[in-house]
Write a protein that holds these residues in place. Structure first.
Motif, PDB file in Angstrom:
ATOM      1  N   LEU A  33      32.100  15.165 -24.685  1.00  0.00           N
ATOM      2  CA  LEU A  33      32.025  15.613 -23.296  1.00  0.00           C
ATOM      3  C   LEU A  33      33.317  16.326 -22.886  1.00  0.00           C
ATOM      4  O   LEU A  33      33.277  17.360 -22.200  1.00  0.00           O
ATOM      5  CB  LEU A  33      31.773  14.423 -22.377  1.00  0.00           C
ATOM      6  CG  LEU A  33      30.361  13.846 -22.367  1.00  0.00           C
ATOM      7  CD1 LEU A  33      30.320  12.531 -21.590  1.00  0.00           C
ATOM      8  CD2 LEU A  33      29.374  14.846 -21.741  1.00  0.00           C
ATOM      9  N   ASP A  43      43.366  18.029 -14.702  1.00  0.00           N
ATOM     10  CA  ASP A  43      43.422  19.258 -13.908  1.00  0.00           C
ATOM     11  C   ASP A  43      44.532  19.191 -12.868  1.00  0.00           C
ATOM     12  O   ASP A  43      45.236  20.185 -12.617  1.00  0.00           O
ATOM     13  CB  ASP A  43      42.072  19.512 -13.225  1.00  0.00           C
ATOM     14  CG  ASP A  43      41.003  19.993 -14.196  1.00  0.00           C
ATOM     15  OD1 ASP A  43      41.350  20.381 -15.329  1.00  0.00           O
ATOM     16  OD2 ASP A  43      39.814  19.978 -13.820  1.00  0.00           O
ATOM     17  N   VAL A  85      39.139  14.192 -16.440  1.00  0.00           N
ATOM     18  CA  VAL A  85      39.253  15.637 -16.217  1.00  0.00           C
ATOM     19  C   VAL A  85      39.982  15.920 -14.909  1.00  0.00           C
ATOM     20  O   VAL A  85      40.861  16.792 -14.837  1.00  0.00           O
ATOM     21  CB  VAL A  85      37.854  16.294 -16.221  1.00  0.00           C
ATOM     22  CG1 VAL A  85      37.912  17.727 -15.691  1.00  0.00           C
ATOM     23  CG2 VAL A  85      37.274  16.268 -17.636  1.00  0.00           C
ATOM     24  N   ARG A  86      39.652  15.187 -13.883  1.00  0.00           N
ATOM     25  CA  ARG A  86      40.315  15.386 -12.585  1.00  0.00           C
ATOM     26  C   ARG A  86      41.816  15.135 -12.699  1.00  0.00           C
ATOM     27  O   ARG A  86      42.634  15.890 -12.156  1.00  0.00           O
ATOM     28  CB  ARG A  86      39.674  14.459 -11.545  1.00  0.00           C
ATOM     29  CG  ARG A  86      40.089  14.752 -10.112  1.00  0.00           C
ATOM     30  CD  ARG A  86      39.333  13.852  -9.144  1.00  0.00           C
ATOM     31  NE  ARG A  86      37.882  14.045  -9.244  1.00  0.00           N
ATOM     32  CZ  ARG A  86      37.039  13.172  -9.774  1.00  0.00           C
ATOM     33  NH1 ARG A  86      37.485  12.012 -10.244  1.00  0.00           N
ATOM     34  NH2 ARG A  86      35.753  13.422  -9.823  1.00  0.00           N
ATOM     35  N   GLN A 115      30.035   9.266 -18.137  1.00  0.00           N
ATOM     36  CA  GLN A 115      30.221  10.523 -17.420  1.00  0.00           C
ATOM     37  C   GLN A 115      31.241  10.370 -16.295  1.00  0.00           C
ATOM     38  O   GLN A 115      32.100  11.244 -16.099  1.00  0.00           O
ATOM     39  CB  GLN A 115      28.894  11.026 -16.855  1.00  0.00           C
ATOM     40  CG  GLN A 115      28.977  12.425 -16.233  1.00  0.00           C
ATOM     41  CD  GLN A 115      29.378  13.485 -17.247  1.00  0.00           C
ATOM     42  OE1 GLN A 115      28.680  13.729 -18.221  1.00  0.00           O
ATOM     43  NE2 GLN A 115      30.525  14.116 -17.029  1.00  0.00           N
ATOM     44  N   ARG A 116      31.176   9.279 -15.576  1.00  0.00           N
ATOM     45  CA  ARG A 116      32.156   9.045 -14.513  1.00  0.00           C
ATOM     46  C   ARG A 116      33.560   8.924 -15.099  1.00  0.00           C
ATOM     47  O   ARG A 116      34.533   9.454 -14.534  1.00  0.00           O
ATOM     48  CB  ARG A 116      31.792   7.777 -13.739  1.00  0.00           C
ATOM     49  CG  ARG A 116      32.769   7.438 -12.626  1.00  0.00           C
ATOM     50  CD  ARG A 116      32.331   6.166 -11.903  1.00  0.00           C
ATOM     51  NE  ARG A 116      33.350   5.694 -10.976  1.00  0.00           N
ATOM     52  CZ  ARG A 116      33.299   4.535 -10.314  1.00  0.00           C
ATOM     53  NH1 ARG A 116      32.251   3.750 -10.484  1.00  0.00           N
ATOM     54  NH2 ARG A 116      34.270   4.183  -9.511  1.00  0.00           N
ATOM     55  N   GLY A 123      34.244  20.709 -22.110  1.00  0.00           N
ATOM     56  CA  GLY A 123      34.969  21.258 -20.973  1.00  0.00           C
ATOM     57  C   GLY A 123      36.229  22.002 -21.364  1.00  0.00           C
ATOM     58  O   GLY A 123      37.024  22.362 -20.483  1.00  0.00           O
ATOM     59  N   VAL A 183      34.708  10.275 -17.869  1.00  0.00           N
ATOM     60  CA  VAL A 183      35.149  11.620 -18.260  1.00  0.00           C
ATOM     61  C   VAL A 183      35.533  12.438 -17.039  1.00  0.00           C
ATOM     62  O   VAL A 183      36.564  13.126 -17.033  1.00  0.00           O
ATOM     63  CB  VAL A 183      34.056  12.321 -19.086  1.00  0.00           C
ATOM     64  CG1 VAL A 183      34.341  13.823 -19.221  1.00  0.00           C
ATOM     65  CG2 VAL A 183      33.940  11.688 -20.467  1.00  0.00           C
ATOM     66  N   ASP A 184      34.724  12.387 -15.990  1.00  0.00           N
ATOM     67  CA  ASP A 184      35.032  13.141 -14.775  1.00  0.00           C
ATOM     68  C   ASP A 184      36.391  12.727 -14.203  1.00  0.00           C
ATOM     69  O   ASP A 184      37.168  13.582 -13.747  1.00  0.00           O
ATOM     70  CB  ASP A 184      33.945  12.929 -13.722  1.00  0.00           C
ATOM     71  CG  ASP A 184      32.625  13.592 -14.086  1.00  0.00           C
ATOM     72  OD1 ASP A 184      32.610  14.450 -14.983  1.00  0.00           O
ATOM     73  OD2 ASP A 184      31.604  13.232 -13.466  1.00  0.00           O
ATOM     74  N   ASP A 185      36.691  11.448 -14.253  1.00  0.00           N
ATOM     75  CA  ASP A 185      37.974  10.976 -13.745  1.00  0.00           C
ATOM     76  C   ASP A 185      39.132  11.436 -14.626  1.00  0.00           C
ATOM     77  O   ASP A 185      40.205  11.801 -14.124  1.00  0.00           O
ATOM     78  CB  ASP A 185      37.970   9.448 -13.631  1.00  0.00           C
ATOM     79  CG  ASP A 185      37.122   8.952 -12.467  1.00  0.00           C
ATOM     80  OD1 ASP A 185      36.988   9.689 -11.476  1.00  0.00           O
ATOM     81  OD2 ASP A 185      36.599   7.823 -12.550  1.00  0.00           O
TER      82      ASP A 185
END
Length: 279
Positions: A51, A271, A267-268, A260-261, A55, A263-265
């Motif tokens: 995942l 970034d 990535v945030r 998924q959550r 990105g 990974v999203d955290d």
């Protein structure tokens, strides 16, 4: 450029680290995964690492000696000091771009100690890591080693799962756990048993005020095995640059319960670091 093909990083003729390294797209971070004692590259490569790579991020996962496909010789100790030295060696060989260490459980302690000993990192992520030296830690470590001797990791996980996982994960796992046929003992030479016995030498008295890099701490409130919230709060107050994320329904393995959550955290966080670095 690392293309993600598995390879072995030779330490010497008898010892080698199994690693999977993919380079990031230009300017993005590489997430470097530091395993818990019971983990391996598969924990990350099944879902989390792909995942992140989709990105544009780089990933580096590897097995400690005694885990997964890494090899070890007769003189290997499989103890924390050796693991931390191997982390530094692996990173020096692979040289990941803009590394962010992601340590799972005791892997977070290993990540922090490797950084303190000179391993380069832009930031640190600690997943259910924070704890203090205590009778509780000693008790759990001794219990795990004894349970492995009695019935291997299947017995360990079945005994500890209710204090490691949220209710949703317990419901999902129940059909494949608590086998009617019982459990099989693991012999003294089994590498996972040796890793469990070696973990007694882990030093949890880490100087948290010295962790002077951006740090993200994940906490699952259903992780009731090691988490003493007052200790967690005290350690958080010592880390100079720290952010916290709490998963109210999550347990010890947040990456598995909420991939998924999770990974999203990550990535945030990456970034935000990139924005600060380039802005």
């Amino acid at each position: 450029m690392k293309n993600g093909d598995p390879r072995f990083i030779e330490i010497d003729g008898d010892n080698a680290i199994h690693a999977i390294h993919s380079s990031p797209q230009k300017g993005k971070a590489t997430f470097v995964f530091l395993n818990s004692m019971g983990a391996s590259t598969a924990v990350w490569e099944d879902e989390i690492a792909p995942l992140l790579r989709s990105g544009g991020f780089g990933t580096l996962s590897f097995d400690y000696r005694g885990q997964g496909q890494s090899t070890y010789g007769a003189t290997a100790s499989l103890e924390p000091a050796e693991i931390i030295a191997d982390i530094g060696f692996t990173l020096a060989q692979e040289r990941p771009e803009h590394p962010i260490f992601v340590g799972l459980s005791i892997g977070g302690l290993f990540a922090a100690r490797a950084w303190l000993e000179g391993a380069a990192a832009d930031a640190m992520v600690l997943v259910n890591t924070l704890r203090k030296p205590s009778a509780q830690v000693d008790w759990i470590n001794e219990l795990e080693a004894r349970l492995i001797a009695m019935g291997g990791m299947p017995l360990v996980l079945d005994v500890l799962r209710p204090v490691l996982s949220g209710c949703d994960q317990l419901e999902a796992l129940r059909p494949s756990h608590l086998p009617k046929e019982g459990y099989t003992p693991w012999p003294p030479e089994h590498p996972r048993r040796r890793l469990a016995e070696g973990v007694h030498k882990a030093d949890w008295g880490f100087p948290w005020p010295d962790l002077r890099i951006p740090t993200l701490v994940f906490t699952g409130l259903h992780d009731r095995l090691f988490r003493i919230q007052s200790d967690v709060d005290d350690i958080l107050a010592q880390i100079p640059d720290v952010q916290t994320l709490i998963y109210p329904d999550g347990g010890h393995s947040l990456h598995a319960e909420y991939p998924q959550r999770f990974v999203d955290d990550l990535v945030r966080f990456a970034d935000d670091l990139a924005t600060k670095r380039t802005g």
